[in-house]
Design a protein around this motif. Sequence first.
Motif, PDB file in Angstrom:
ATOM      1  N   MET A 167      45.301   7.221  82.021  1.00 30.95           N
ATOM      2  CA  MET A 167      43.712   7.430  81.973  1.00 30.95           C
ATOM      3  C   MET A 167      43.398   6.915  80.469  1.00 30.95           C
ATOM      4  O   MET A 167      43.981   7.402  79.654  1.00 30.95           O
ATOM      5  CB  MET A 167      43.218   8.814  82.346  1.00 30.95           C
ATOM      6  N   LYS A 168      42.335   6.202  80.476  1.00 32.68           N
ATOM      7  CA  LYS A 168      41.972   5.893  79.165  1.00 32.68           C
ATOM      8  C   LYS A 168      40.504   6.179  79.159  1.00 32.68           C
ATOM      9  O   LYS A 168      39.738   5.552  80.065  1.00 32.68           O
ATOM     10  CB  LYS A 168      42.090   4.182  78.890  1.00 32.68           C
ATOM     11  N   PRO A 169      39.651   6.832  78.434  1.00 32.14           N
ATOM     12  CA  PRO A 169      40.204   7.425  77.571  1.00 32.14           C
ATOM     13  C   PRO A 169      40.879   8.421  77.503  1.00 32.14           C
ATOM     14  O   PRO A 169      40.646   9.362  78.535  1.00 32.14           O
ATOM     15  CB  PRO A 169      39.082   7.634  76.245  1.00 32.14           C
ATOM     16  N   ALA A 170      42.079   8.987  76.900  1.00 28.68           N
ATOM     17  CA  ALA A 170      42.813  10.100  77.299  1.00 28.68           C
ATOM     18  C   ALA A 170      41.984  11.145  76.914  1.00 28.68           C
ATOM     19  O   ALA A 170      41.463  11.640  75.821  1.00 28.68           O
ATOM     20  CB  ALA A 170      44.029  10.085  76.240  1.00 28.68           C
ATOM     21  N   ILE A 171      41.921  12.209  77.650  1.00 30.33           N
ATOM     22  CA  ILE A 171      41.043  13.452  77.586  1.00 30.33           C
ATOM     23  C   ILE A 171      41.925  14.319  76.447  1.00 30.33           C
ATOM     24  O   ILE A 171      41.290  15.008  75.746  1.00 30.33           O
ATOM     25  CB  ILE A 171      41.122  14.127  78.777  1.00 30.33           C
TER      26      ILE A 171
ATOM     27  N   ARG B 139      51.046  16.567  83.884  1.00 29.76           N
ATOM     28  CA  ARG B 139      51.023  17.814  83.251  1.00 29.76           C
ATOM     29  C   ARG B 139      50.382  18.963  83.937  1.00 29.76           C
ATOM     30  O   ARG B 139      50.753  19.859  84.413  1.00 29.76           O
ATOM     31  CB  ARG B 139      50.706  17.761  81.972  1.00 29.76           C
ATOM     32  N   ALA B 140      49.004  18.887  83.823  1.00 29.41           N
ATOM     33  CA  ALA B 140      48.193  20.017  84.525  1.00 29.41           C
ATOM     34  C   ALA B 140      46.647  19.325  84.525  1.00 29.41           C
ATOM     35  O   ALA B 140      46.410  18.432  83.580  1.00 29.41           O
ATOM     36  CB  ALA B 140      48.194  21.244  83.870  1.00 29.41           C
ATOM     37  N   GLY B 141      45.943  19.734  85.390  1.00 29.70           N
ATOM     38  CA  GLY B 141      44.788  19.545  85.595  1.00 29.70           C
ATOM     39  C   GLY B 141      43.999  18.249  86.520  1.00 29.70           C
ATOM     40  O   GLY B 141      44.961  17.515  86.904  1.00 29.70           O
ATOM     41  N   THR B 142      42.807  18.427  86.800  1.00 31.56           N
ATOM     42  CA  THR B 142      42.330  17.416  87.603  1.00 31.56           C
ATOM     43  C   THR B 142      41.090  16.922  87.140  1.00 31.56           C
ATOM     44  O   THR B 142      40.198  17.749  86.546  1.00 31.56           O
ATOM     45  CB  THR B 142      41.858  17.938  89.278  1.00 31.56           C
ATOM     46  N   PHE B 143      40.735  15.529  87.241  1.00 32.05           N
ATOM     47  CA  PHE B 143      39.737  15.097  86.572  1.00 32.05           C
ATOM     48  C   PHE B 143      38.828  14.218  87.313  1.00 32.05           C
ATOM     49  O   PHE B 143      39.408  13.593  88.439  1.00 32.05           O
ATOM     50  CB  PHE B 143      40.169  14.114  85.191  1.00 32.05           C
TER      51      PHE B 143
ATOM     52  N   LYS C 236      45.536  15.068  73.743  1.00 33.78           N
ATOM     53  CA  LYS C 236      46.384  14.281  72.863  1.00 33.78           C
ATOM     54  C   LYS C 236      47.357  13.688  73.797  1.00 33.78           C
ATOM     55  O   LYS C 236      47.966  14.039  74.802  1.00 33.78           O
ATOM     56  CB  LYS C 236      46.667  15.281  71.926  1.00 33.78           C
ATOM     57  N   GLY C 237      47.711  12.615  73.196  1.00 25.51           N
ATOM     58  CA  GLY C 237      48.924  11.932  73.551  1.00 25.51           C
ATOM     59  C   GLY C 237      48.547  11.100  75.031  1.00 25.51           C
ATOM     60  O   GLY C 237      47.343  10.892  75.471  1.00 25.51           O
ATOM     61  N   LYS C 238      49.554  10.432  75.640  1.00 21.55           N
ATOM     62  CA  LYS C 238      49.338   9.824  76.933  1.00 21.55           C
ATOM     63  C   LYS C 238      49.123  10.735  77.965  1.00 21.55           C
ATOM     64  O   LYS C 238      49.656  11.809  78.260  1.00 21.55           O
ATOM     65  CB  LYS C 238      50.602   9.146  77.130  1.00 21.55           C
ATOM     66  N   CYS C 239      48.245  10.347  78.976  1.00 23.26           N
ATOM     67  CA  CYS C 239      47.612  11.052  79.950  1.00 23.26           C
ATOM     68  C   CYS C 239      47.976  10.200  81.177  1.00 23.26           C
ATOM     69  O   CYS C 239      47.467   9.437  81.678  1.00 23.26           O
ATOM     70  CB  CYS C 239      46.277  11.271  79.950  1.00 23.26           C
ATOM     71  N   VAL C 240      49.273  10.426  81.982  1.00 30.88           N
ATOM     72  CA  VAL C 240      49.819   9.898  83.099  1.00 30.88           C
ATOM     73  C   VAL C 240      49.663  10.548  84.235  1.00 30.88           C
ATOM     74  O   VAL C 240      49.715  12.003  84.183  1.00 30.88           O
ATOM     75  CB  VAL C 240      51.134   9.471  82.801  1.00 30.88           C
TER      76      VAL C 240
END
Length: 89
Positions: free
Chosen positions: A59-63, A85-89, A65-69
């Motif tokens: 996802m860009k922009p990453a919410i 990792r965790a979370g829903t957007f 830090k680091g890469k959000c896959v």
Amino acid sequence: FRSRDQRNLNHQFRLIKELQKRVRKRQKEREEAADLVEQVDLVLTQDTRNPIRLTDISMKPAISKGKCVGTLQAHQNGFRFRSNRAGTF
């Protein structure tokens, strides 16, 4: 008028500046709240066993830090991105 104690004048000046900051902040919050739109709930697809999805999407922009896959799922009225990792957007 001249005051012998400059601390009083400095104190009043600081109070006025703090009041101005609070007023500006309150006005900015009102403007931001006026732009908000109520979103409807996500309607899930009928095929719950095999939904349309794309895996390993970044996802860009990453919410955070680091890469959000994560995984992107298509539903009837929108998309859902779930991070690995965790979370829903």
